[in-house]
Write a protein that holds these residues in place. Sequence first.
Motif, PDB file in Angstrom:
ATOM      1  N   ILE A 178     132.679  51.589  29.692  1.00  0.00           N
ATOM      2  CA  ILE A 178     132.388  50.429  30.534  1.00  0.00           C
ATOM      3  C   ILE A 178     133.706  49.838  30.989  1.00  0.00           C
ATOM      4  CG2 ILE A 178     131.312  48.144  30.618  1.00  0.00           C
ATOM      5  CD1 ILE A 178     129.406  49.090  28.421  1.00  0.00           C
ATOM      6  N   MET A 179     133.867  49.704  32.285  1.00  0.00           N
ATOM      7  CA  MET A 179     135.149  49.275  32.839  1.00  0.00           C
ATOM      8  C   MET A 179     134.968  48.058  33.713  1.00  0.00           C
ATOM      9  SD  MET A 179     136.397  53.086  33.759  1.00  0.00           S
ATOM     10  CE  MET A 179     134.734  53.421  34.298  1.00  0.00           C
ATOM     11  N   LYS A 180     136.049  47.321  33.872  1.00  0.00           N
ATOM     12  CA  LYS A 180     136.045  46.159  34.742  1.00  0.00           C
ATOM     13  C   LYS A 180     135.985  46.602  36.189  1.00  0.00           C
ATOM     14  CE  LYS A 180     138.849  43.464  31.490  1.00  0.00           C
ATOM     15  NZ  LYS A 180     140.127  42.758  31.306  1.00  0.00           N
ATOM     16  N   GLN A 181     135.507  45.681  37.025  1.00  0.00           N
ATOM     17  CA  GLN A 181     135.450  45.958  38.447  1.00  0.00           C
ATOM     18  C   GLN A 181     136.834  46.231  38.998  1.00  0.00           C
ATOM     19  OE1 GLN A 181     132.829  46.251  40.183  1.00  0.00           O
ATOM     20  NE2 GLN A 181     133.545  46.269  42.267  1.00  0.00           N
ATOM     21  N   PRO A 182     137.066  47.349  39.725  1.00  0.00           N
ATOM     22  CA  PRO A 182     138.376  47.631  40.292  1.00  0.00           C
ATOM     23  C   PRO A 182     138.797  46.556  41.269  1.00  0.00           C
ATOM     24  CG  PRO A 182     136.912  49.542  40.438  1.00  0.00           C
ATOM     25  CD  PRO A 182     136.086  48.396  40.015  1.00  0.00           C
ATOM     26  N   HIS A 218     148.656  47.964  37.299  1.00  0.00           N
ATOM     27  CA  HIS A 218     147.405  47.523  37.917  1.00  0.00           C
ATOM     28  C   HIS A 218     146.908  48.549  38.929  1.00  0.00           C
ATOM     29  CE1 HIS A 218     144.564  44.197  38.674  1.00  0.00           C
ATOM     30  NE2 HIS A 218     144.494  44.722  39.887  1.00  0.00           N
ATOM     31  N   VAL A 219     147.811  49.095  39.726  1.00  0.00           N
ATOM     32  CA  VAL A 219     147.435  50.126  40.698  1.00  0.00           C
ATOM     33  C   VAL A 219     146.873  51.351  39.978  1.00  0.00           C
ATOM     34  CG1 VAL A 219     148.323  51.732  42.434  1.00  0.00           C
ATOM     35  CG2 VAL A 219     149.052  49.336  42.466  1.00  0.00           C
ATOM     36  N   LEU A 220     147.551  51.782  38.921  1.00  0.00           N
ATOM     37  CA  LEU A 220     147.074  52.937  38.153  1.00  0.00           C
ATOM     38  C   LEU A 220     145.722  52.632  37.520  1.00  0.00           C
ATOM     39  CD1 LEU A 220     147.379  55.719  36.898  1.00  0.00           C
ATOM     40  CD2 LEU A 220     148.789  54.693  35.101  1.00  0.00           C
ATOM     41  N   SER A 236     149.129  48.285  27.424  1.00  0.00           N
ATOM     42  CA  SER A 236     148.441  47.823  28.629  1.00  0.00           C
ATOM     43  C   SER A 236     146.972  48.211  28.625  1.00  0.00           C
ATOM     44  CB  SER A 236     149.114  48.405  29.875  1.00  0.00           C
ATOM     45  OG  SER A 236     148.919  49.813  29.930  1.00  0.00           O
ATOM     46  N   GLU A 237     146.204  47.516  29.464  1.00  0.00           N
ATOM     47  CA  GLU A 237     144.806  47.865  29.692  1.00  0.00           C
ATOM     48  C   GLU A 237     144.699  49.266  30.287  1.00  0.00           C
ATOM     49  OE1 GLU A 237     140.586  47.409  30.141  1.00  0.00           O
ATOM     50  OE2 GLU A 237     142.096  46.457  28.872  1.00  0.00           O
ATOM     51  N   THR A 238     145.685  49.646  31.069  1.00  0.00           N
ATOM     52  CA  THR A 238     145.702  50.980  31.662  1.00  0.00           C
ATOM     53  C   THR A 238     145.734  52.062  30.587  1.00  0.00           C
ATOM     54  OG1 THR A 238     146.865  50.147  33.604  1.00  0.00           O
ATOM     55  CG2 THR A 238     146.972  52.501  33.212  1.00  0.00           C
ATOM     56  N   TYR A 239     146.564  51.871  29.577  1.00  0.00           N
ATOM     57  CA  TYR A 239     146.641  52.859  28.498  1.00  0.00           C
ATOM     58  C   TYR A 239     145.330  52.924  27.726  1.00  0.00           C
ATOM     59  CZ  TYR A 239     148.298  55.364  24.368  1.00  0.00           C
ATOM     60  OH  TYR A 239     148.448  56.270  23.354  1.00  0.00           O
ATOM     61  N   LEU A 246     142.438  52.682  29.025  1.00  0.00           N
ATOM     62  CA  LEU A 246     141.576  53.561  29.819  1.00  0.00           C
ATOM     63  C   LEU A 246     141.950  55.022  29.625  1.00  0.00           C
ATOM     64  CD1 LEU A 246     141.103  51.815  33.288  1.00  0.00           C
ATOM     65  CD2 LEU A 246     139.427  52.124  31.472  1.00  0.00           C
ATOM     66  N   VAL A 247     143.251  55.310  29.559  1.00  0.00           N
ATOM     67  CA  VAL A 247     143.693  56.686  29.322  1.00  0.00           C
ATOM     68  C   VAL A 247     143.154  57.182  27.984  1.00  0.00           C
ATOM     69  CG1 VAL A 247     145.704  58.146  28.905  1.00  0.00           C
ATOM     70  CG2 VAL A 247     145.736  56.498  30.785  1.00  0.00           C
ATOM     71  N   LYS A 248     143.197  56.337  26.965  1.00  0.00           N
ATOM     72  CA  LYS A 248     142.680  56.714  25.652  1.00  0.00           C
ATOM     73  C   LYS A 248     141.168  56.924  25.698  1.00  0.00           C
ATOM     74  CE  LYS A 248     144.177  54.646  21.969  1.00  0.00           C
ATOM     75  NZ  LYS A 248     144.536  53.543  21.033  1.00  0.00           N
ATOM     76  N   LEU A 249     140.470  56.106  26.450  1.00  0.00           N
ATOM     77  CA  LEU A 249     139.025  56.274  26.582  1.00  0.00           C
ATOM     78  C   LEU A 249     138.677  57.579  27.295  1.00  0.00           C
ATOM     79  CD1 LEU A 249     137.889  52.637  27.443  1.00  0.00           C
ATOM     80  CD2 LEU A 249     137.398  53.909  25.353  1.00  0.00           C
ATOM     81  N   TYR A 250     139.497  57.930  28.280  1.00  0.00           N
ATOM     82  CA  TYR A 250     139.294  59.213  28.957  1.00  0.00           C
ATOM     83  C   TYR A 250     139.507  60.362  27.978  1.00  0.00           C
ATOM     84  CZ  TYR A 250     140.086  63.091  32.186  1.00  0.00           C
ATOM     85  OH  TYR A 250     140.031  64.298  32.834  1.00  0.00           O
ATOM     86  N   GLY A 251     140.525  60.240  27.141  1.00  0.00           N
ATOM     87  CA  GLY A 251     140.751  61.254  26.121  1.00  0.00           C
ATOM     88  C   GLY A 251     139.587  61.337  25.150  1.00  0.00           C
TER      89      GLY A 251
END
Length: 214
Positions: free
Chosen positions: A4-8, A75-77, A136-139, A141-146
């Motif tokens: 579940i992710m925040k709105q882009p 933020h862009v990533l 970061s929040e970005t990382y 997401l990377v972990k969740l993808y993993g």
Amino acid sequence: MKIIMKQPAGKNTGGQSSGKVSSPPAKKKLCKALSRLLREKDFNSITTAEISKSAGANEALIYRYFKDKRGLLHHVLHDYLVLFIAEIQTDLKQTCGTINKLRHLIRAHIGMYDSNRVFAKILLLEVRNFPGYFESETYRLVKLYGQLLTDIILAGIDAGDIRDDIPSEKIRDLILGGIEHFCMAPVIFGHEIPVEIVADQLGDLILNGITPKQ
């Protein structure tokens, strides 16, 4: 696993019932400006003055919204990752079988690196050398993808589609590392990635080694 992710940023859901709050226009413009500049230049050579000029926004807003230039990069990533992971999740729901799911994920990941070089440059070249990225929040997401990939592997082990004598995290790292190794040089030098060929080659190399011998 459902992520579940925040709105882009930059995407308005419309209406008031959703509870979503769209990003300020200047914030969206700054993100788009950095993305444009990254198509032509490396991150370190881009100044906040250039970003604000390209966005038509006050330079001080970079520090207000993102703390600094690197925060804007994260933020862009983040926004690229939200869209990419959501697309992967949708596609995987329509794909049957562990090996087919892994092949699809490999192909989609390589395809994203080929079609969106800004995304590829940020993730492969720009963010990992700085400790702040790993907080970061970005990382996250990377972990969740993993973890999404790990869950596919674990389900495959349970189903007997994947060998049970190799740790799931090692298989995950092999797949992600293989994708990056195959794509790194083309991203650095701006070469085209033959997505189907590379995905098939990498898929054969890895998947033939992790499936049980008949």
